[in-house]
Design a protein around this motif. Sequence first.
Motif, PDB file in Angstrom:
ATOM      1  N   ASN A  74       6.548  -6.931  -9.228  1.00  0.00           N
ATOM      2  CA  ASN A  74       5.808  -7.318  -8.168  1.00  0.00           C
ATOM      3  C   ASN A  74       6.010  -8.130  -6.877  1.00  0.00           C
ATOM      4  OD1 ASN A  74       3.403  -7.334 -10.912  1.00  0.00           O
ATOM      5  ND2 ASN A  74       3.928  -8.739 -11.786  1.00  0.00           N
ATOM      6  N   THR A  75       4.783  -7.781  -6.377  1.00  0.00           N
ATOM      7  CA  THR A  75       4.734  -8.713  -4.655  1.00  0.00           C
ATOM      8  C   THR A  75       3.889  -8.973  -4.151  1.00  0.00           C
ATOM      9  OG1 THR A  75       7.077  -6.911  -4.126  1.00  0.00           O
ATOM     10  CG2 THR A  75       5.929  -7.938  -2.334  1.00  0.00           C
ATOM     11  N   LYS A  76       4.111 -10.186  -3.463  1.00  0.00           N
ATOM     12  CA  LYS A  76       2.971 -10.906  -2.841  1.00  0.00           C
ATOM     13  C   LYS A  76       2.519 -10.172  -1.598  1.00  0.00           C
ATOM     14  CE  LYS A  76      -0.147 -15.347  -2.429  1.00  0.00           C
ATOM     15  NZ  LYS A  76      -0.382 -16.386  -2.557  1.00  0.00           N
ATOM     16  N   VAL A  77       1.018 -10.239  -1.725  1.00  0.00           N
ATOM     17  CA  VAL A  77       0.614  -9.327   0.161  1.00  0.00           C
ATOM     18  C   VAL A  77      -0.005  -9.835   0.255  1.00  0.00           C
ATOM     19  CG1 VAL A  77       2.642  -6.977  -0.474  1.00  0.00           C
ATOM     20  CG2 VAL A  77      -0.100  -7.084  -1.303  1.00  0.00           C
ATOM     21  N   SER A  96      -6.102 -11.558  -0.473  1.00  0.00           N
ATOM     22  CA  SER A  96      -4.635 -11.673  -0.843  1.00  0.00           C
ATOM     23  C   SER A  96      -4.457 -11.296  -2.253  1.00  0.00           C
ATOM     24  CB  SER A  96      -5.020 -13.307  -1.507  1.00  0.00           C
ATOM     25  OG  SER A  96      -3.287 -13.977  -2.664  1.00  0.00           O
ATOM     26  N   CYS A  97      -3.354  -9.945  -1.987  1.00  0.00           N
ATOM     27  CA  CYS A  97      -3.105  -9.237  -3.030  1.00  0.00           C
ATOM     28  C   CYS A  97      -2.151  -9.441  -3.897  1.00  0.00           C
ATOM     29  CB  CYS A  97      -3.402  -7.681  -2.382  1.00  0.00           C
ATOM     30  SG  CYS A  97      -4.978  -7.442  -1.657  1.00  0.00           S
ATOM     31  N   PHE A  98      -1.543  -9.000  -4.766  1.00  0.00           N
ATOM     32  CA  PHE A  98      -0.203  -8.071  -5.339  1.00  0.00           C
ATOM     33  C   PHE A  98       0.077  -7.197  -5.205  1.00  0.00           C
ATOM     34  CE2 PHE A  98      -1.694  -9.291  -8.768  1.00  0.00           C
ATOM     35  CZ  PHE A  98      -0.905  -8.503  -9.942  1.00  0.00           C
ATOM     36  N   GLY A 157       0.545   0.438  -7.502  1.00  0.00           N
ATOM     37  CA  GLY A 157      -1.374  -0.764  -7.841  1.00  0.00           C
ATOM     38  C   GLY A 157      -1.003  -1.159  -7.010  1.00  0.00           C
ATOM     39  N   LYS A 158      -2.580  -1.597  -6.843  1.00  0.00           N
ATOM     40  CA  LYS A 158      -2.638  -3.047  -6.038  1.00  0.00           C
ATOM     41  C   LYS A 158      -3.561  -4.044  -6.649  1.00  0.00           C
ATOM     42  CE  LYS A 158      -2.287  -2.742  -1.485  1.00  0.00           C
ATOM     43  NZ  LYS A 158      -2.385  -2.706  -0.329  1.00  0.00           N
TER      44      LYS A 158
END
Length: 87
Positions: A4-7, A13-15, A41-42
């Motif tokens: 998982n990566t917060k982006v 605000s997404c990951f 996915g996102k």
Amino acid sequence: MVENTKVNFKGNSCFTYNTLVEDHQSQSKSTKDFQYFSTIGKICRHPFNKSIAIQVEVSHRSDVKEMPKEIKAVAGQFLETFELVDN
């Protein structure tokens, strides 16, 4: 495997995530004991209603561990260009 990566995606605000699991219940015609099931996915908060989250995902099932680069490319393009609108 889960990554998982917060982006930040278009101001939201997404990951993003990548997963890979062994599917021992696959109903495919594979001769293997299991197949690999992978997702890219996102998940994003909706820009017009922050109490709603939107999940967009591309998945692939195969006898081989690696997702084909062509599918990764299409998934990447799709996940970077979709738009959330207020209807």
